[in-house]
Design a protein around this motif. Structure first.
Motif, mmCIF file in Angstrom:
data_model
loop_
_atom_site.group_PDB
_atom_site.id
_atom_site.type_symbol
_atom_site.label_atom_id
_atom_site.label_comp_id
_atom_site.label_asym_id
_atom_site.label_seq_id
_atom_site.Cartn_x
_atom_site.Cartn_y
_atom_site.Cartn_z
ATOM 1 N N LYS A 5 -50.572 -28.191 50.548
ATOM 2 C CA LYS A 5 -51.269 -26.914 50.412
ATOM 3 C C LYS A 5 -52.391 -26.884 51.465
ATOM 4 N N ILE A 6 -52.014 -26.383 52.632
ATOM 5 C CA ILE A 6 -52.927 -26.411 53.781
ATOM 6 C C ILE A 6 -54.202 -25.633 53.498
ATOM 7 N N THR A 7 -54.082 -24.564 52.713
ATOM 8 C CA THR A 7 -55.258 -23.734 52.438
ATOM 9 C C THR A 7 -56.323 -24.469 51.636
ATOM 10 N N GLU A 8 -55.981 -25.615 51.054
ATOM 11 C CA GLU A 8 -56.953 -26.388 50.279
ATOM 12 C C GLU A 8 -57.415 -27.647 50.997
ATOM 13 N N SER A 139 -52.083 -18.925 48.754
ATOM 14 C CA SER A 139 -51.670 -20.210 48.196
ATOM 15 C C SER A 139 -50.157 -20.336 48.105
ATOM 16 N N GLY A 140 -49.489 -19.204 47.898
ATOM 17 C CA GLY A 140 -48.055 -19.222 47.668
ATOM 18 C C GLY A 140 -47.684 -19.662 46.269
ATOM 19 N N THR A 141 -48.683 -19.707 45.379
ATOM 20 C CA THR A 141 -48.441 -20.196 44.021
ATOM 21 C C THR A 141 -48.899 -19.228 42.935
ATOM 22 N N THR A 142 -49.389 -18.069 43.289
ATOM 23 C CA THR A 142 -49.958 -17.131 42.320
ATOM 24 C C THR A 142 -48.889 -16.667 41.323
ATOM 25 N N PRO A 143 -49.050 -16.945 40.026
ATOM 26 C CA PRO A 143 -48.034 -16.577 39.038
ATOM 27 C C PRO A 143 -47.704 -15.085 39.022
ATOM 28 N N TYR A 144 -48.720 -14.237 39.167
ATOM 29 C CA TYR A 144 -48.494 -12.790 39.171
ATOM 30 C C TYR A 144 -47.485 -12.422 40.263
ATOM 31 N N VAL A 145 -47.662 -12.985 41.441
ATOM 32 C CA VAL A 145 -46.792 -12.672 42.572
ATOM 33 C C VAL A 145 -45.419 -13.316 42.403
ATOM 34 N N LEU A 146 -45.400 -14.587 42.028
ATOM 35 C CA LEU A 146 -44.127 -15.283 41.866
ATOM 36 C C LEU A 146 -43.264 -14.620 40.793
ATOM 37 N N GLY A 147 -43.888 -14.205 39.696
ATOM 38 C CA GLY A 147 -43.136 -13.538 38.635
ATOM 39 C C GLY A 147 -42.550 -12.220 39.092
#
Length: 269
Positions: A5-8, A139-147
């Motif tokens: 996770k490059i952003t972190e 992040s590419g991990t946001t649940p709202y977006v992934l769902g």
């Protein structure tokens, strides 16, 4: 899923509080100069998305942006500028943010963690097969977006993901992955900085290229822009003047009569 996770990852700069103002700004700017190159590397993927969008738009399809926080706000911003810039109905490019319109100005607690709400929000617009959903998440991990992306894919819609972490769940889930690798943020983890800037550039490219492809631009002019204030009326008159080779006064009369730059030019041609 294993990925970096490059952003972190830690900033390339430390002891920020000890820097003088000029040094802070110079170092921020040095980091910002990496953004355009990161966007350039994704042009093949953006091209694929724009071409697919144009094909679906001609059939009445729409573009949905979904995101949370900064990413969601950038999607709403890009969508909101389509009607005044290109004269398109506000129902063709739609920005949806976790937490609703309140979240545009003020963070809504836990809204981004709801993995089913994005699809519910989209369903208010009566989704069709020709619609395209673009999820935006640094992040590419946001649940709202992934769902939202997962449900859209289930229903057979084309999906794209804009993320700043290559190989992230969003990049893997979306049909078209636009992976904007800008590296660590100047302020560790603050994706409102380089990541947000890269997202803004990509969104500008997607929507502007789409509008050009579907005929909302002539030459290099915004001939379908809304004439909603005196500055834009003046700009429109100048466009008509240049397009027809007539003086400003005559162009202004034509613009007033026909109500848009395109209609005025077509009438005067």
């Amino acid at each position: 899923m294993e990925y970096t996770k490059i952003t972190e990852t830690p900033s390339n700069h430390d002891n920020l509080e000890q820097m003088d103002t000029a040094t802070l700004l110079q170092k921020m700017n040095e980091e910002d100069q990496k953004v355009a190159d990161a966007v350039a590397a994704t042009i093949p993927q953006i091209t694929k998305l724009v071409d697919a969008l144009a094909e679906r738009f001609e059939k009445g399809g729409r573009l949905f942006y979904i995101g949370a926080g900064t990413s969601g706000r950038l999607g709403v911003l890009d969508a909101s500028e389509i009607p005044p810039t290109f004269g398109m109905p506000h129902t063709r490019v739609i920005g949806i943010i976790a937490g609703g319109d309140t979240a545009i100005r003020k963070a809504v607690e836990n809204a981004e963690d709801d993995s089913v709400q994005a699809w519910k929000d989209m369903m208010e617009h009566t989704i069709t097969d020709n619609d395209v959903v673009v999820g935006i998440a640094a992040s590419g991990t946001t649940p709202y977006v992934l769902g939202g992306i997962a449900e859209a894919k289930k229903k057979g819609l084309l999906t794209a993901g804009i993320t700043n972490n290559p190989g992230s769940p969003l990049a893997v889930a979306a049909d078209i992955a636009i992976e904007l690798n800008v590296g660590p943020e100047f302020l560790t983890g603050s994706t409102r900085m380089k990541s947000g800037t890269a997202q803004k550039l990509a969104l500008n490219m997607i929507s502007t290229a789409l509008m050009i492809k579907i005929g909302r631009v002539k030459g290099n002019k915004m001939v379908n822009m809304q004439l909603s204030n005196s500055k834009l009326v003046d700009r429109g008159a100048r466009y008509v003047s240049e397009g027809l080779g007539i003086n400003y006064e005559k162009a202004a009369e034509l613009l007033k009569k026909h109500g848009s730059v395109k209609a005025a030019i077509d009438a005067g041609a």
